[in-house]
Design an enzyme around this catalytic site. Structure first.
Site, PDB file in Angstrom:
ATOM      1  CD  GLU A  77      42.617  40.443  36.350  1.00 37.35           C
ATOM      2  OE1 GLU A  77      43.138  41.027  35.382  1.00 37.35           O
ATOM      3  OE2 GLU A  77      42.551  40.950  37.488  1.00 37.35           O
TER       4      GLU A  77
ATOM      5  CG  ASP B   6      43.060  37.854  28.614  1.00 40.00           C
ATOM      6  OD1 ASP B   6      44.280  37.751  28.874  1.00 40.00           O
ATOM      7  OD2 ASP B   6      42.424  38.912  28.756  1.00 40.00           O
TER       8      ASP B   6
ATOM      9  CD  GLU C 132      47.422  45.043  37.984  1.00 37.96           C
ATOM     10  OE1 GLU C 132      47.721  46.230  37.809  1.00 37.96           O
ATOM     11  OE2 GLU C 132      46.701  44.404  37.216  1.00 37.96           O
TER      12      GLU C 132
ATOM     13  CG  HIS D 152      45.718  39.570  31.719  1.00 36.34           C
ATOM     14  ND1 HIS D 152      44.440  39.498  31.204  1.00 36.34           N
ATOM     15  CD2 HIS D 152      45.606  40.174  32.914  1.00 36.34           C
ATOM     16  CE1 HIS D 152      43.593  40.061  32.064  1.00 36.34           C
ATOM     17  NE2 HIS D 152      44.272  40.463  33.112  1.00 36.34           N
TER      18      HIS D 152
ATOM     19  CG  ASN E 296      44.255  39.542  41.103  1.00 35.94           C
ATOM     20  OD1 ASN E 296      44.378  38.356  40.791  1.00 35.94           O
ATOM     21  ND2 ASN E 296      43.725  40.450  40.290  1.00 35.94           N
TER      22      ASN E 296
END
Ligand code: 9MR
Length: 456
Positions: A270, A272, A165, A242, A206
């Site tokens: 990641e 979701d 990030e 996300h 990432n």
């Protein structure tokens, strides 16, 4: 270890057999049992040269959680266990217990480990964030951290999220301990130190909100291009993904492709898809479409090598506590029943149309707790678009388990065959309803989850 699509040897048969014993959902549509055991996601992914991953919590890797994590996934990412705050809570005093446990579990299940994460602005130990450091001291701290952690797991980590990030939404660098103290070259240095500590591990940057083509993903793209031009080791980019229900970026595949064209791998790290609670069938169908779209975009680009969900069950997701009123973001519900999203990933990976037809009842078997020689299990019978007036669930204990007691059903065991009929008060399962019964049993050696079938 190699994350490229062509070069990963797989033990297909072993994984396939493990999957058969671990997922126990049975459908009855009309009068006939209609659901064969699904091919595990990890095997479907392997056919595309991809790994199917999940974030995990080490303490939960037992019972049904452990069975599913081992059977369905070929890569594990420690959700928190490898972060700086977890591994070095006090300066010079290390705690590797959970990270070691996850690595050992992965090795026992022929899985990759994705190391997460070495350089981040969050979840750092307070001794680090509260300290006053010169730039030289900060640089030494970071180098030592990377050398220590990457070195400890050298040869055991397929890929590291080295830097996490680094960007703001507008594509400028995020102001962090690292950027403020060391300038933008903390990224190049971190990658270089990680390469020195484990030359075989693939090294990634990432970030989130970089799934579609936008200012932030373009900043990441420009950074990767310049790192490659400078000869800095960079092997891939992680798109966290996300996502919010119904908001898969239209440019996802195009964005994955542009990174691939730069000569790096891409991982969905990641995934979701969160929704406003409560979940209902329309939202779950939209969520399935979203999962299918992300899966398909990764499958479509040869260098998209990893599809990882950030937790595989709704009982183990960061979403609910972070976004009050939102949840149900993962492919399995909190009772380990596969949701439409699970079947959508399966379909996206070429697993055929396994979405449960409307008008079906399912039985899901779960080990809810396990100790020494005993365990407690639960079977949930659920109906959607169908109903039952009575039921009789059957399974075979494949590893010598013995039933000792049951409640909310009348169960008998003869040899390895178990049969459980409804009690007088719970034979009726309405459309949209479910009924559970429980039991205790004994086990030794292993306690695999059997497939449950119905007889009327
Ligand atoms: O899943 C992690 C959760 O348990 C932690 O509380 C949280 C703290 O920030 O971090 C979560 O994982 C994050 C990941 O490391 C980086 N991308 C965002 C994830 C969700 O917050």
């Amino acid at each position: 270890m190699n994350t490229s699509r062509s070069a990963r040897p797989r033990r297909l048969l072993a994984a396939f057999c493990a999957g058969i014993t671990a997922v126990a959902a049975l459908l009855i549509a009309g009068t006939t049992a209609a659901h064969a055991a699904d091919t595990p996601l990890r095997d479907l992914a392997a056919a595309h040269g991809m790994v199917m991953g999940t974030a995990v919590t080490g303490s939960k890797l037992t019972g049904t959680y452990g069975d599913l994590a081992g059977a369905q996934f070929s890569a594990l990412t420690p959700g928190n266990a490898m972060k700086w705050g977890s591994v070095e809570p006090t300066q010079g005093s290390f705690n590797w217990a959970e990270a070691d446990q996850i690595v050992a579990f992965a090795q026992a299940h022929d899985q990759q480990v994705r190391g997460h994460t070495l350089v981040w602005h969050s979840q750092n130990p307070s001794w680090l964030t509260n300290g006053t450091w010169t730039s030289a001291q900060l640089s030494t701290l970071l180098q030592n951290h990377i050398s220590t952690e990457v070195g400890r797991y050298q040869g055991k980590i397929a890929a590291w999220d080295v830097v996490n990030e680094p960007f703001n939404e507008d594509g400028t660098y995020r102001s962090t301990l690292w950027y403020d103290g060391l300038g933008a070259d903390y990224i190049a240095n971190a990658l270089t130190w990680a390469r020195a500590a484990d030359p075989a591990a693939k090294l990634y940057i990432n970030d989130y909100n970089v799934e579609g083509v936008n200012a932030k993903s373009t900043a990441l793209y420009d950074l990767v291009r310049s790192l490659k031009a400078r000869g800095v080791p960079i092997d891939g980019v992680g798109l966290q993904a996300h996502l919010i229900l119904g908001q898969v970026p239209a440019t996802l595949q195009q964005n994955i492709q542009r990174f691939a064209d730069l000569g790096v791998d891409v991982a969905i790290t990641e995934l979701d898809v969160r929704m406003a609670l409560p979940a209902d069938s329309a939202k779950l169908a939209q969520q399935a479409a979203d999962y299918r779209a992300v899966t398909a975009a990764c499958v479509a680009v040869a260098r998209c090598v990893n599809l990882t969900v950030w937790g595989f069950t709704d009982s183990d997701s960061w979403v609910d506590s972070t976004f009050p009123g939102y949840g149900a973001a993962t492919p399995y519900d909190a009772d380990y029943a596969p949701k439409p999203a699970y079947y959508a990933i399966s379909e996206g990976l070429g697993g055929g149309t396994t979405t449960p037809p409307t008008g079906a009842c399912t039985a899901t078997y779960a080990v809810s707790s396990q100790w020494g020689s005993g365990f407690t299990g639960q079977v949930t019978v659920s109906c959607a678009g169908a109903s039952l007036s009575s039921w009789n669930a059957h399974w075979t204990f494949g590893a010598g388990q013995q039933l000792t007691q049951a409640w909310n059903a009348t169960c008998t065991q003869s040899g390895t065959a178990v049969s459980c009929a409804n009690a007088s008060y719970n034979g009726s399962v309405p459309d949209g309803g479910s009924v559970s019964f429980g039991f205790n049993g004994t086990w030794s050696g292993s306690n695999p989850v059997p497939a449950v079938t119905f007889a009327s």
